[in-house]
Write an enzyme that holds these catalytic residues in place. Structure first.
Site, PDB file in Angstrom:
ATOM      1  N   ASP A 125      41.722  39.857  29.698  1.00 52.56           N
ATOM      2  CA  ASP A 125      40.567  40.730  29.823  1.00 52.56           C
ATOM      3  C   ASP A 125      40.994  41.893  30.721  1.00 52.56           C
ATOM      4  OD1 ASP A 125      37.982  41.741  29.760  1.00 52.56           O
ATOM      5  OD2 ASP A 125      37.247  40.412  31.336  1.00 52.56           O
ATOM      6  N   ASP A 127      38.445  44.401  32.917  1.00 50.32           N
ATOM      7  CA  ASP A 127      37.620  44.519  34.129  1.00 50.32           C
ATOM      8  C   ASP A 127      37.486  43.177  34.822  1.00 50.32           C
ATOM      9  OD1 ASP A 127      36.296  47.407  34.137  1.00 50.32           O
ATOM     10  OD2 ASP A 127      36.318  46.708  32.065  1.00 50.32           O
ATOM     11  N   ASP A 327      37.453  36.904  33.288  1.00 48.74           N
ATOM     12  CA  ASP A 327      36.454  36.606  34.318  1.00 48.74           C
ATOM     13  C   ASP A 327      35.020  36.653  33.812  1.00 48.74           C
ATOM     14  OD1 ASP A 327      36.417  39.550  34.049  1.00 48.74           O
ATOM     15  OD2 ASP A 327      35.110  39.473  35.812  1.00 48.74           O
TER      16      ASP A 327
END
Length: 384
Positions: A125, A127, A327
């Site tokens: 991922d 961000d 996250d």
């Protein structure tokens, strides 16, 4: 699945909440509120709508509860983890969670023991994983050290970024042509040309920025006019709300409320809600201080991982170990895919206990970078 827009609004449900009986963690120690509704990228159900009383809609269907619980301020998290409990209680809570989701750094040798004689593929991922979460999404920049670590990983392993941002934007932020990119939560994929992916509908031949032939896969292409219309509407109706930011990620629209005063959250939630009522084929999901509107389609980050593995010729689970690091709640779809049949490993990036399908955990992007460096060192040593 079709939804009658005049009867209900599309609202997502989440997995069963984390609780004391399941993890041995006191509910007050958890970083996310257990009250109200919660949301994920998974299924959605129609929630009956009451007749106008203006803010009743977003209060009754749980939007406000979800907005408050999706990403509480760091100060609140620290307070929730300490008030009313001795530090030992907080330590016990985190230790209990870590038993189920050990540190990927401390468990690196164990992880790699499963990778011997297998081809490793890395999915990341952006961000909160490669860059910190910041107030202004345009300033979520990865460090030069992180970029170097990702570049080194890509030298040895097929590596892809799967982000909620538009594919062009995440490519601009990462700036590494040797990677594969999937934007809009996997609904816009630029991957390698492979006979396995040729049979997919919505898959066309294209070229990347270096002129190399690639496959461009966009399973939600038919929604583009609708998404543009929703984006323009939301920009117009939220422009008077200080701190609001609406982004068009090509196949989804993000409404950031991180910089909006909390007293104005009901206002922006209601305007988003009223807009969504007019689009039965669009759905709402929640992220970290962001509302996201996406097409109602059977595609997510987990599907994107499967597509990329197939495109790379790595869909034989006996010889491949995919590793996915993320996250966000939308990354749970990828964790579920890898968990199924022990196909690979999901690694959650989070400094606090959270319900997840990931096998391992890392606290923050700095630990992600360290893990990536460990992978490179292991491979370099393995090839000696």
């Amino acid at each position: 699945m079709d939804i009658k827009s005049n009867q209900s609004s599309p609202v997502l449900t989440d997995t069963a909440p984390l609780n004391k009986s399941r993890l041995g963690i006191h509910s007050s120690l958890l970083p996310y509120s257990q009250s109200g509704a919660s949301f994920s990228s998974g299924t959605y159900i129609p929630i009956p709508r009451k007749k106008p009383a203006k803010l009743d809609d977003v209060r009754c269907n749980g939007w406000l509860d979800a907005m408050k619980s999706s990403s509480p301020p760091r100060k609140k998290l620290i307070k929730d983890m300490s008030v009313g409990f001795a530090s030992d209680d907080s330590d016990i809570a985190y230790t209990s969670w870590m038993i189920r989701h050990p540190s990927a750094l401390n468990s690196f040798e164990k992880i790699i023991s499963f990778a011997k004689s297998k081809k490793v593929a890395v999915f990341l991922d952006y961000d909160g994983t490669l860059s910190p979460i910041v107030d202004d999404p345009d300033r979520a920049l990865m460090s030069d050290d992180m970029r170097s670590a990702v570049r080194d990983v890509a030298k040895y392993f097929p590596t892809a970024i799967i982000s909620g941002r538009s594919r062009d934007k995440v490519y601009e932020l990462v700036g590494l042509a040797e990677l594969y990119y999937a934007g809009s939560h996997g609904m816009d994929i630029m991957g390698p040309v492979h006979k396995g992916s040729a049979g997919h509908s919505n898959c066309i031949n294209s070229t990347d920025k270096k002129g190399k032939e690639v496959n461009l896969f966009q399973p939600a292409r038919e929604f583009l006019p609708m998404i543009d219309e929703v984006f323009k509407t939301l920009v117009e109706i939220t422009k008077d709300i200080k701190g609001s930011k609406v982004e068009n990620h090509k196949f989804c629209v993000s409404i950031h409320y991180r910089n909006i005063e909390e007293k104005n959250w009901p206002t922006i939630a209601q305007r988003v809600h009223d807009t969504l009522k007019n689009y039965a084929r669009m759905r709402l999901t929640h992220g970290r201080k962001v509302l996201e509107i996406r097409p109602v389609t059977d595609w997510n980050k987990g599907k994107a991982v499967e597509f990329l593995l197939e495109s790379l010729g790595l869909n034989d689970s006996r010889d491949v170990l995919p590793i996915y690091i993320g996250d966000d709640m939308t990354d749970e779809d990828a964790f579920k895919v890898l968990q199924k049949g022990n196909h690979g490993y999901g690694i959650l990036v989070s400094p606090f206990p959270r319900e997840t399908k990931a096998s391992w955990s890392l606290r923050d992007p700095s630990e992600v970078m360290q893990f990536l460096k460990f992978l490179v060192k292991w491979k370099e040593h393995d090839e000696l």
